[in-house]
Design a protein around this motif. Sequence first.
Motif, PDB file in Angstrom:
ATOM      1  N   ASN A 138      32.514 -37.158 -30.855  1.00  0.00           N
ATOM      2  CA  ASN A 138      33.030 -37.417 -32.192  1.00  0.00           C
ATOM      3  C   ASN A 138      34.169 -36.448 -32.514  1.00  0.00           C
ATOM      4  O   ASN A 138      33.929 -35.327 -32.950  1.00  0.00           O
ATOM      5  CB  ASN A 138      31.899 -37.276 -33.218  1.00  0.00           C
ATOM      6  N   PRO A 139      35.405 -36.893 -32.325  1.00  0.00           N
ATOM      7  CA  PRO A 139      36.540 -35.991 -32.532  1.00  0.00           C
ATOM      8  C   PRO A 139      36.752 -35.562 -33.979  1.00  0.00           C
ATOM      9  O   PRO A 139      37.454 -34.591 -34.225  1.00  0.00           O
ATOM     10  CB  PRO A 139      37.730 -36.798 -32.023  1.00  0.00           C
ATOM     11  N   GLN A 140      36.140 -36.237 -34.940  1.00  0.00           N
ATOM     12  CA  GLN A 140      36.273 -35.805 -36.330  1.00  0.00           C
ATOM     13  C   GLN A 140      35.223 -34.758 -36.687  1.00  0.00           C
ATOM     14  O   GLN A 140      35.478 -33.854 -37.475  1.00  0.00           O
ATOM     15  CB  GLN A 140      36.146 -36.993 -37.291  1.00  0.00           C
ATOM     16  N   LEU A 141      34.058 -34.855 -36.103  1.00  0.00           N
ATOM     17  CA  LEU A 141      32.968 -33.944 -36.435  1.00  0.00           C
ATOM     18  C   LEU A 141      33.095 -32.609 -35.717  1.00  0.00           C
ATOM     19  O   LEU A 141      32.783 -31.564 -36.285  1.00  0.00           O
ATOM     20  CB  LEU A 141      31.630 -34.605 -36.097  1.00  0.00           C
ATOM     21  N   GLN A 142      33.567 -32.613 -34.498  1.00  0.00           N
ATOM     22  CA  GLN A 142      33.613 -31.374 -33.723  1.00  0.00           C
ATOM     23  C   GLN A 142      34.439 -30.266 -34.380  1.00  0.00           C
ATOM     24  O   GLN A 142      33.970 -29.130 -34.464  1.00  0.00           O
ATOM     25  CB  GLN A 142      34.098 -31.649 -32.308  1.00  0.00           C
ATOM     26  N   PRO A 143      35.647 -30.542 -34.890  1.00  0.00           N
ATOM     27  CA  PRO A 143      36.397 -29.471 -35.562  1.00  0.00           C
ATOM     28  C   PRO A 143      35.695 -28.937 -36.815  1.00  0.00           C
ATOM     29  O   PRO A 143      35.755 -27.740 -37.093  1.00  0.00           O
ATOM     30  CB  PRO A 143      37.735 -30.123 -35.930  1.00  0.00           C
ATOM     31  N   LEU A 144      35.014 -29.808 -37.557  1.00  0.00           N
ATOM     32  CA  LEU A 144      34.257 -29.356 -38.727  1.00  0.00           C
ATOM     33  C   LEU A 144      33.145 -28.391 -38.310  1.00  0.00           C
ATOM     34  O   LEU A 144      32.945 -27.346 -38.931  1.00  0.00           O
ATOM     35  CB  LEU A 144      33.624 -30.546 -39.459  1.00  0.00           C
ATOM     36  N   ALA A 145      32.443 -28.753 -37.248  1.00  0.00           N
ATOM     37  CA  ALA A 145      31.365 -27.898 -36.761  1.00  0.00           C
ATOM     38  C   ALA A 145      31.906 -26.561 -36.266  1.00  0.00           C
ATOM     39  O   ALA A 145      31.304 -25.510 -36.518  1.00  0.00           O
ATOM     40  CB  ALA A 145      30.602 -28.610 -35.646  1.00  0.00           C
ATOM     41  N   PRO A 199      33.371 -30.846 -25.155  1.00  0.00           N
ATOM     42  CA  PRO A 199      34.781 -31.136 -24.936  1.00  0.00           C
ATOM     43  C   PRO A 199      35.579 -30.824 -26.190  1.00  0.00           C
ATOM     44  O   PRO A 199      35.087 -30.958 -27.298  1.00  0.00           O
ATOM     45  CB  PRO A 199      34.802 -32.644 -24.655  1.00  0.00           C
ATOM     46  N   ILE A 200      36.771 -30.374 -26.011  1.00  0.00           N
ATOM     47  CA  ILE A 200      37.651 -30.104 -27.146  1.00  0.00           C
ATOM     48  C   ILE A 200      38.652 -31.241 -27.237  1.00  0.00           C
ATOM     49  O   ILE A 200      39.333 -31.563 -26.287  1.00  0.00           O
ATOM     50  CB  ILE A 200      38.387 -28.752 -26.971  1.00  0.00           C
ATOM     51  N   PHE A 201      38.712 -31.844 -28.398  1.00  0.00           N
ATOM     52  CA  PHE A 201      39.621 -32.962 -28.620  1.00  0.00           C
ATOM     53  C   PHE A 201      40.954 -32.441 -29.135  1.00  0.00           C
ATOM     54  O   PHE A 201      40.993 -31.553 -29.969  1.00  0.00           O
ATOM     55  CB  PHE A 201      39.032 -33.939 -29.653  1.00  0.00           C
ATOM     56  N   ALA A 202      42.001 -32.996 -28.628  1.00  0.00           N
ATOM     57  CA  ALA A 202      43.340 -32.634 -29.105  1.00  0.00           C
ATOM     58  C   ALA A 202      43.555 -33.224 -30.481  1.00  0.00           C
ATOM     59  O   ALA A 202      43.134 -34.352 -30.750  1.00  0.00           O
ATOM     60  CB  ALA A 202      44.395 -33.156 -28.139  1.00  0.00           C
ATOM     61  N   PRO A 203      44.181 -32.478 -31.398  1.00  0.00           N
ATOM     62  CA  PRO A 203      44.458 -33.038 -32.722  1.00  0.00           C
ATOM     63  C   PRO A 203      45.366 -34.256 -32.612  1.00  0.00           C
ATOM     64  O   PRO A 203      46.227 -34.311 -31.750  1.00  0.00           O
ATOM     65  CB  PRO A 203      45.163 -31.912 -33.461  1.00  0.00           C
ATOM     66  N   SER A 204      45.121 -35.202 -33.481  1.00  0.00           N
ATOM     67  CA  SER A 204      45.970 -36.414 -33.426  1.00  0.00           C
ATOM     68  C   SER A 204      47.156 -36.307 -34.324  1.00  0.00           C
ATOM     69  O   SER A 204      47.338 -35.458 -35.083  1.00  0.00           O
ATOM     70  CB  SER A 204      45.144 -37.636 -33.787  1.00  0.00           C
TER      71      SER A 204
END
Length: 106
Positions: free
Chosen positions: A68-75, A101-106
Amino acid sequence: MRAFATAAPQAIPVLTHTLREHPGSHEIQKEGCTLLSLLAHDPKNVSILASEGGMEAAQTIFSVSKKNPQLQPLAMKLLAVLMKDPNSSATVSPNLLIRAPIFAPS
């Protein structure tokens, strides 16, 4: 928001418990993380979070946010705030951070 902030001492334990009890619900994880992040803007609440299972809840959120690329940065932000608290002795397992995994910002 003021009423919510006033209720923080009672809300934080309920939120952290709910997050730990429902790791499979991405909606609960997202909403709970958002609420905890808002509450963490007040240093008094950070201490409450640290003592009421906030670190464990943040780690649960981070663990289940792998896809979940939206939840991971919040966490990650919530973990960072909790790690900065001078009254907290909380630590994060390096394995937790390495595995996600670290998602790249969109």
